[in-house]
Design an enzyme around this catalytic site. Structure first.
Site, mmCIF file in Angstrom:
data_model
loop_
_atom_site.group_PDB
_atom_site.id
_atom_site.type_symbol
_atom_site.label_atom_id
_atom_site.label_comp_id
_atom_site.label_asym_id
_atom_site.label_seq_id
_atom_site.Cartn_x
_atom_site.Cartn_y
_atom_site.Cartn_z
ATOM 1 N N CYS A 99 -19.729 -1.727 118.904
ATOM 2 C CA CYS A 99 -20.609 -2.606 117.950
ATOM 3 C C CYS A 99 -21.571 -3.536 118.697
ATOM 4 C CB CYS A 99 -19.680 -3.221 117.188
ATOM 5 S SG CYS A 99 -18.450 -2.037 116.339
ATOM 6 N N ASP A 159 -19.313 -30.500 151.743
ATOM 7 C CA ASP A 159 -20.260 -31.579 152.097
ATOM 8 C C ASP A 159 -19.166 -32.502 152.311
ATOM 9 O OD1 ASP A 159 -22.131 -33.562 152.369
ATOM 10 O OD2 ASP A 159 -21.568 -34.284 150.479
ATOM 11 N N ASP A 204 -22.214 -32.964 146.428
ATOM 12 C CA ASP A 204 -22.561 -33.838 145.187
ATOM 13 C C ASP A 204 -23.592 -34.485 145.317
ATOM 14 O OD1 ASP A 204 -21.741 -35.884 147.410
ATOM 15 O OD2 ASP A 204 -21.287 -37.316 146.166
ATOM 16 N N ASP A 239 -27.823 -31.612 148.810
ATOM 17 C CA ASP A 239 -26.838 -30.392 148.885
ATOM 18 C C ASP A 239 -27.528 -29.517 147.968
ATOM 19 O OD1 ASP A 239 -24.976 -31.828 150.647
ATOM 20 O OD2 ASP A 239 -24.026 -32.668 149.026
ATOM 21 N N CYS A 260 -15.598 -3.200 117.587
ATOM 22 C CA CYS A 260 -15.159 -2.559 119.109
ATOM 23 C C CYS A 260 -16.581 -2.549 120.149
ATOM 24 C CB CYS A 260 -14.915 -1.116 118.951
ATOM 25 S SG CYS A 260 -16.369 0.004 118.284
#
Length: 684
Positions: free
Chosen positions: A19, A399, A578, A582, A16
């Site tokens: 734990c 972009d 990409d 950026d 649980c």
């Protein structure tokens, strides 16, 4: 301070949320440990530790807390056969006891069968409960052990005093809890198949070019291997010879086969369909894109969003509070004049119904299922927080070049501004472009052009270098300020002598990626604001004819500033890019998304990686994050509702212990079942 190393452990015995909290606490107390995160759904721990931390110290700390730990790679697999055998045995032994009245089972038989169930099939609850109690804590096992022991002990007493028996309560609770844990285990393993499936994609043996078959782990960058039709790529590599079709869908989600020839990059785990290819290995063992992808999914599944940290705090005090409520229930019923057997049974019901299993499973189950289905569709969430933040974004900033467009512009025309011939300006430009990674440079390269000397890349502007002893610059109008103004929709790059006159202009045309318009339309349907942030001129961006707000001629500093301005204004922006230019904006955005085909620095700076160059994955990532977050919140809500309604019902005598055990097991299965609905999610 040296960077922390990551240690992964398989943790056994957790049941649980309390734990989870206890294991994290003991791991963090080990000197040198900087942080620890435990996942109940995968039963693993990720520890960030200094070089002085010994693995044995971590394992011993977990053992003292009442659990087992082992290095993840050496952990014993889950013994499903034994679990199933014990579950069947529990049902066979419990059935005569539960149906005792109808079957007229003698009391002595009920006593024997209930005792076998209690102390054989229920032994795990005693072991784990005692381990928790020994360190001054509590967990689900302690509640089950207390509750069933009370029901069994009361029945034994009544057996010798000719009172009513309640053996059916103890055996039903143990059997139902074992059933719930068995079903829970199956569901968790099912949800974790995304990682298992990735590891299975990689073959164990590769065919080296010299004819020897070698283990994949023995390959090093620079080795050459042969890939035959019908075989999976074993490591990342570059095609040296041959051309054929590859199925990249297991790794990138791309549905259609792609053609790869000399110079093309191949990813480990992709399937060679129809040709013999010779590859040069480019990644060391364990560092292929497939390995990094698996680690990213594991990291996302191991981390916790903020809401789970709150649930963990609640769970840490939950068990002691429940024991107190059960005791209060017992005393209240006795004070009300109720016979002690009935009062004990009501207290037992409180102990059983309150087990916080569902609370601990709600978040990891949703994240496990959500990140798994995301990976199958070509989307990688780096952390659980990235998933949470993606669900809350209200703005997406794109972009342009390489993201919304193909990033492979074609040279349309050359405009001369000097006495140099077109052939000569092309030669100079090709030399300057030879070492540059910008997409415009790729369209200018010539196979026989010698690279420029003293080359310098100027991100967001262009390049500088020397050709035949003369210094030149090649780039945008921001770099070549003497460049003439242009108003057409083409993208222009200008060649000039450094500090001197413009020699030529190169006009390029880029094309939209196939899914760009659909991506923008879908984002608007989802209620997001859409911006296009480009280093290009406004005319070039407008020529794409997209329904977006345009911010043009933005260098890396301007891109970063735009993101910061959006956040300062109260917006929650995500950015998809990409390129190297950026990276700063991706890091500053609430959620950074990187195209998997982009620069490594952009991918490293991003919170989400899109594994194929498809803009439509951006709205898919946000939609999936929203759905996963909704399922997560639903799971926590139902877990708390079960306890909020179940505990008072049990305290007022409206639930028998057997019903309480069934409801507790049902709560976990409801939470897990709801999370597994995500496996069938598909973006519209």
């Amino acid at each position: 301070m040296p960077a922390p190393r990551r240690i992964e452990l398989a943790i056994g015995g957790m049941t649980c949320a309390s734990c989870v909290g206890r294991v994290e606490k003991v791991l963090r107390r080990v000197p040198g440990v900087r942080d620890a995160s435990v996942n109940l759904a995968t039963e693993t721990a990720q520890v960030q530790a200094g070089p002085e931390v010994a693995l044995a110290a971590l394992i011993e700390a977990v053992k003292r807390a009442g659990y087992t730990a082992a290095p993840l790679e050496t952990a014993k697999p889950y013994d499903a056969r034994r679990e199933k055998f014990e579950l069947v045995a529990a049902f066979i032994l419990a059935a005569p006891v539960v149906l005792g009245m109808a079957l007229r089972v003698p009391d002595v038989v009920a006593l024997v069968l209930a005792s076998i169930v209690q102390f054989w099939l229920g032994a795990r609850f005693y072991r784990a409960g005692w381990a928790a109690l020994r360190v001054g804590s509590g967990n689900m096992d302690l509640l089950v052990a207390l509750g069933t022991s009370a029901a069994w002990g009361l029945s034994v007493w009544d057996y010798f005093t000719a009172g009513p028996l309640y053996f059916e309560s103890s055996v039903a609770i143990i059997t139902l809890v074992r059933l719930g844990k068995y079903m829970e285990g199956r569901v968790k393993r099912d949800a974790a198949r995304a990682i298992t499936a990735l590891h299975k994609l990689r073959p164990e043996v590769a065919h080296r070019a010299d004819g020897a078959d070698v283990p994949v782990a023995a390959l090093v960058p620079g080795d050459e291997i042969e890939l035959r039709p019908g075989e999976r790529v074993s490591v990342d590599g570059v095609v040296m010879d041959g051309m054929g079709s590859l199925d990249e869908s297991p790794v990138t989600g791309e549905a259609l086969p792609v053609t790869r020839g000399p110079g093309a990059k191949l990813l480990a785990g992709t399937l060679n369909l129809d040709a013999v290819l010779r590859l040069r290995v480019t990644s060391a063992a364990g560092e292929s894109f497939l390995d990094r992808m698996a680690r990213m999914i594991e990291d996302a599944q191991a981390t916790k969003p903020r809401v789970q940290k709150l649930a963990d705090k609640v769970a840490a005090v939950f068990v002691p509070v429940v024991v107190g409520l059960a005791l209060l229930t017992l005393l209240a019923w006795l004070a009300h004049g109720t016979a002690y057997p009935r009062a004990i049974i009501n207290a037992v019901s409180v102990l059983i119904i309150a087990c916080p299993c569902a609370m601990g499973l709600a978040t990891p189950a949703a994240i496990l299922a959500g990140t798994g289905v995301a990976a199958r569709q070509g989307i990688l969430f780096r952390t659980a927080d990235a998933l949470e933040e993606a669900a809350r974004v209200d703005t997406l900033v794109f972009d342009k070049t390489g993201t919304l467009t193909t990033g492979q512009p074609r040279l349309q025309r050359v405009k001369l501004f000097s006495t140099l011939s077109e052939a000569r300006v092309r030669e100079i430009a090709a030399s300057l472009a030879a070492r540059d990674t910008h997409p415009l440079s790729a369209a200018l390269r010539q196979p026989d052009a010698a690279p420029a000397e003293n080359f310098v890349a100027l991100p967001g502007k262009g390049v500088r270098g020397e050709v035949a002893g003369r210094a030149y610059v090649l780039g945008s109008a921001a770099l070549v300020q003497a460049a003439p103004a242009v108003t057409d929709g083409a993208t222009w790059s200008w060649l000039a002598e450094e500090g001197g006159v413009v020699l030529a202009g190169f006009a390029f045309a880029d094309t939209l990626r196939p899914g760009a318009r659909a991506a923008v339309a879908r984002l608007r349907e989802m209620g997001l604001r859409v911006l296009l942030l480009t280093g290009d001129r406004r005319e070039a961006a407008e020529a794409l004819d997209l329904d977006v707000e345009i911010i043009a001629q933005a260098d890396p500093a301007r891109k970063l500033a735009v993101i910061q301005e959006l956040r300062a204004a109260g917006h929650r922006p995500a950015m998809l890019g990409d390129g190297i230019n950026d990276a700063a904006a991706l890091a500053a955005a609430m959620v950074g998304m990187a195209m998997g085909s982009g620069a490594d620095v952009a991918i490293e700076a991003a919170d989400i990686s899109l594994l194929r160059p498809a803009p439509e994955l951006a709205p898919a990532a946000i939609a999936l994050a929203r759905k996963t977050w909704a399922v997560l919140v639903q799971g926590l809500f139902w877990a708390m509702i079960y306890n909020a309604l179940g505990i008072p019902a049990a305290a007022f005598g409206l639930l028998s212990p057997a019903l309480a055990g069934g409801a507790m097991a049902a709560s976990s299965l409801c939470v897990l079942g709801n999370a597994l609905r995500l496996r069938h999610w598909n973006h519209p």
